[in-house]
Scaffold this motif. Structure first.
Motif, mmCIF file in Angstrom:
data_model
loop_
_atom_site.group_PDB
_atom_site.id
_atom_site.type_symbol
_atom_site.label_atom_id
_atom_site.label_comp_id
_atom_site.label_asym_id
_atom_site.label_seq_id
_atom_site.Cartn_x
_atom_site.Cartn_y
_atom_site.Cartn_z
ATOM 1 N N THR A 11 12.264 77.669 105.038
ATOM 2 C CA THR A 11 11.589 78.120 103.822
ATOM 3 C C THR A 11 10.108 77.786 103.864
ATOM 4 O O THR A 11 9.251 78.611 103.523
ATOM 5 N N SER A 12 9.789 76.563 104.280
ATOM 6 C CA SER A 12 8.394 76.152 104.361
ATOM 7 C C SER A 12 7.638 76.970 105.407
ATOM 8 O O SER A 12 6.466 77.300 105.220
ATOM 9 N N PHE A 13 8.323 77.310 106.497
ATOM 10 C CA PHE A 13 7.682 78.149 107.510
ATOM 11 C C PHE A 13 7.332 79.521 106.949
ATOM 12 O O PHE A 13 6.212 80.020 107.142
ATOM 13 N N TYR A 14 8.285 80.154 106.260
ATOM 14 C CA TYR A 14 8.020 81.476 105.695
ATOM 15 C C TYR A 14 6.809 81.440 104.763
ATOM 16 O O TYR A 14 5.948 82.311 104.789
ATOM 17 N N MET A 15 6.740 80.408 103.930
ATOM 18 C CA MET A 15 5.632 80.294 102.990
ATOM 19 C C MET A 15 4.316 80.096 103.743
ATOM 20 O O MET A 15 3.301 80.724 103.435
ATOM 21 N N LYS A 16 4.319 79.237 104.746
ATOM 22 C CA LYS A 16 3.108 78.961 105.523
ATOM 23 C C LYS A 16 2.637 80.212 106.269
ATOM 24 O O LYS A 16 1.440 80.503 106.336
ATOM 25 N N ALA A 17 3.572 80.980 106.816
ATOM 26 C CA ALA A 17 3.212 82.149 107.614
ATOM 27 C C ALA A 17 2.730 83.316 106.758
ATOM 28 O O ALA A 17 1.859 84.078 107.182
ATOM 29 N N LEU A 18 3.277 83.440 105.551
ATOM 30 C CA LEU A 18 3.021 84.628 104.750
ATOM 31 C C LEU A 18 1.917 84.475 103.717
ATOM 32 O O LEU A 18 1.379 85.477 103.246
ATOM 33 N N PHE A 19 1.565 83.222 103.336
ATOM 34 C CA PHE A 19 0.643 83.103 102.216
ATOM 35 C C PHE A 19 -0.772 83.558 102.552
ATOM 36 O O PHE A 19 -1.575 83.829 101.675
ATOM 37 N N TRP A 20 -1.092 83.708 103.844
ATOM 38 C CA TRP A 20 -2.387 84.286 104.221
ATOM 39 C C TRP A 20 -2.485 85.726 103.739
ATOM 40 O O TRP A 20 -3.545 86.180 103.292
ATOM 41 N N LEU A 21 -1.378 86.465 103.854
ATOM 42 C CA LEU A 21 -1.362 87.880 103.496
ATOM 43 C C LEU A 21 -0.900 88.113 102.067
ATOM 44 O O LEU A 21 -1.369 89.024 101.386
ATOM 45 N N LEU A 22 0.066 87.313 101.610
ATOM 46 C CA LEU A 22 0.675 87.492 100.290
ATOM 47 C C LEU A 22 0.653 86.163 99.542
ATOM 48 O O LEU A 22 1.657 85.448 99.501
#
Length: 507
Positions: free
Chosen positions: A222-233
């Protein structure tokens, strides 16, 4: 309803079209910049960066490709990692306001802390907040609060002696990251708000548990998804349990600040030296439009968070290095075995071994691994040497490009630090010639540099002096770096932060 449906489809289409247009433009403009091939069509290099040893890939990339490296983020967006000294000087100095924090980083700070000094962008808006907050974090403020640092350090010593007595031993195991966090939170609470969290008495505190729950986690999906995506979304930060924890932390930090703000006696005392009082007096003296309650709360959330996470991580790493460098530990113990508690100025100037050890800890263990920036407009930055395959001493960066300044790579640059740049050698600071601590980016530099650097340095040194006068440290475990919000130590293979030290009484 049909109109809304068609509008939503059109909006999504335009968003996707703009995304791919920007991606193609960035790919073309940066086509000559070297870097690794993308390891995933979906995640780019985000996954290997997240699950690898913190900073290890940046070191490999820059030693293979040079000072400017291009790599791919989620869904193909291009990022740059920059260690070129001329480029860094420009991005953090002259061009600081042309390279704001990325939208995702700002969204994180706004959601967690509010619209305080870490969130604000733009020269005029930032300087306004800096005029209000700066006096509270000045060297004079840290000088006035140094007795608080020693009082909390003495509390920690007292509690440790109780542990020794309870175990009927002069050598026991102590979990250092836990105590570093207690000390940092109690100290920033008293210094900021004249509020004692009382963590050093060993009792759990809701705020400490909330802060740890938010950031001191193992590398979950979950933390990975947030870290990877928050640049774009950036809106991804609002989702799931992590979003709930961010909102909970913001509320608890804000409630504490506003409750104390409503205590008129604590805030209006003209002799008060707390950071909140100093900030409010500076705001009253300099601002045409004064801060409202939420703006004050945002600054207090920011100061408490900054005074907890990075400070506690640095304390833990410093005592890890003391425990694994016994000759230096003994030399510093002898150096600080002077009568009384050193003053703020003595902490800064009278103990060269302690200072060298502190700076070397910051060099090899910067609490924040990367400084991130985003090009507000298409802009040309200077370079000290051309990008591979080009003769130009400048690089055109397209609008919206996210730039990472990997602090660990910059602080291990062998051209600056020598062939032994990867080694822990505090003596390099005793014979550094023209080198100065400004070469360290652990607190950043320029107009957006950390205002609390003097506060943090004095606090950490005061604790180190106090503990070394009473105890000796060793480390029987293999320790590795672990990336949460900051870079913390942990026993190799364990989930969350941990640094169990063997501690022996010397007095």
């Amino acid at each position: 309803m049909l109109y809304i449906y068609h509008f939503s489809i059109a909006f999504a289409f335009v968003y996707i079209l703009r995304f791919f247009q920007q991606r193609l433009s960035s790919l073309f403009a940066l086509r000559h910049v070297p870097g690794p091939k993308s390891s995933s069509w979906v995640w780019g290099e985000e996954k290997v960066l997240y699950y690898n040893t913190p900073g290890a890939l940046y070191l490999d990339w820059h030693r293979s490709y040079g000072h400017v490296v291009k790599f791919t983020g989620a869904f193909g967006h291009q990022l740059l990692s920059v260690t070129d000294p001329h480029a860094i000087s420009f991005i953090l100095g002259e061009g600081a306001y042309q390279f704001p924090k990325p939208k995702g980083v700002r969204a994180w700070f706004r959601m967690l802390l509010g619209e305080g000094i870490l969130w604000v962008e733009g020269k005029e808006a930032h300087e306004k907040q800096r005029r209000s907050v700066g006096p509270a974090l000045s060297p004079q403020s840290a000088r006035n609060l140094t007795p608080v640092f020693y009082e909390n350090a003495a509390k920690m010593v007292s509690q440790w002696h109780r542990l020794f007595d309870a175990q009927h031993s002069d050598e026991i195991g102590i979990e250092m990251t836990n105590w570093a966090g207690r000390f940092a939170l109690d100290t920033v609470g008293r210094a900021t708000l004249s509020y004692d969290f009382d963590c050093l008495r060993g009792q759990p505190h809701a705020l400490a548990e909330t802060l740890d729950g938010l950031t001191n986690h193992e590398q979950s999906l979950t933390s990975f998804y947030m870290k990877a995506l928050f640049w774009l979304l950036p809106s991804v930060l609002h989702l799931g349990k992590k979003g709930q924890m961010i909102r909970k932390t913001r509320k608890e930090l804000g409630d504490l600040a506003t409750d104390i703000l409503k205590d008129a006696e604590a805030v209006s005392d003209p002799n008060s030296k707390t950071l909140m009082s100093l900030m409010l007096r500076a705001d009253k003296a300099t601002a045409v439009v004064r801060m409202d309650e939420e703006q004050v709360a945002a600054q207090m959330r920011t100061i408490i968070s900054a005074g907890y996470e990075p400070v506690s991580a640095t304390i833990a790493w410093l005592f890890f290095e003391l425990a694994t460098n016994p000759e230096w530990q003994q030399a510093i113990r002898e150096e600080v075995s002077t009568p009384g508690d050193p003053t703020f100025d003595e902490l800064n100037n009278a103990y060269p071994l302690l200072d060298a050890f502190f700076l070397e800890t910051l060099r090899l263990h910067p609490p924040v691994l990367e400084n991130h920036h985003e090009a507000a407009e298409t802009i040309s930055i200077p370079l000290s040497e051309p990008v591979a395959g080009s003769g130009d001493l400048h690089l055109v960066i397209p609008k919206g490009t996210i730039i990472s300044l990997p602090v660990n790579v910059i602080q291990k640059d062998k051209l600056t630090w020598g062939f032994d740049a990867d080694d822990f050698r505090p003596e390099r600071w005793l014979h550094r010639g023209t080198r100065t601590s400004r070469e360290l980016l652990a607190f950043s530099v320029g107009p957006r540099g950390c205002l609390g650097r003097n506060f943090a340095a004095a606090e950490i040194k005061a604790l180190t002096v106090t503990l070394l006068r009473h105890f000796a440290f060793s480390c029987p475990h293999e320790i590795e770096a672990f990336q949460s919000f900051v870079i913390r130590p942990r026993v190799k293979g364990e989930g969350s932060s941990s640094l169990p030290l063997m501690v022996r009484r010397t007095l």
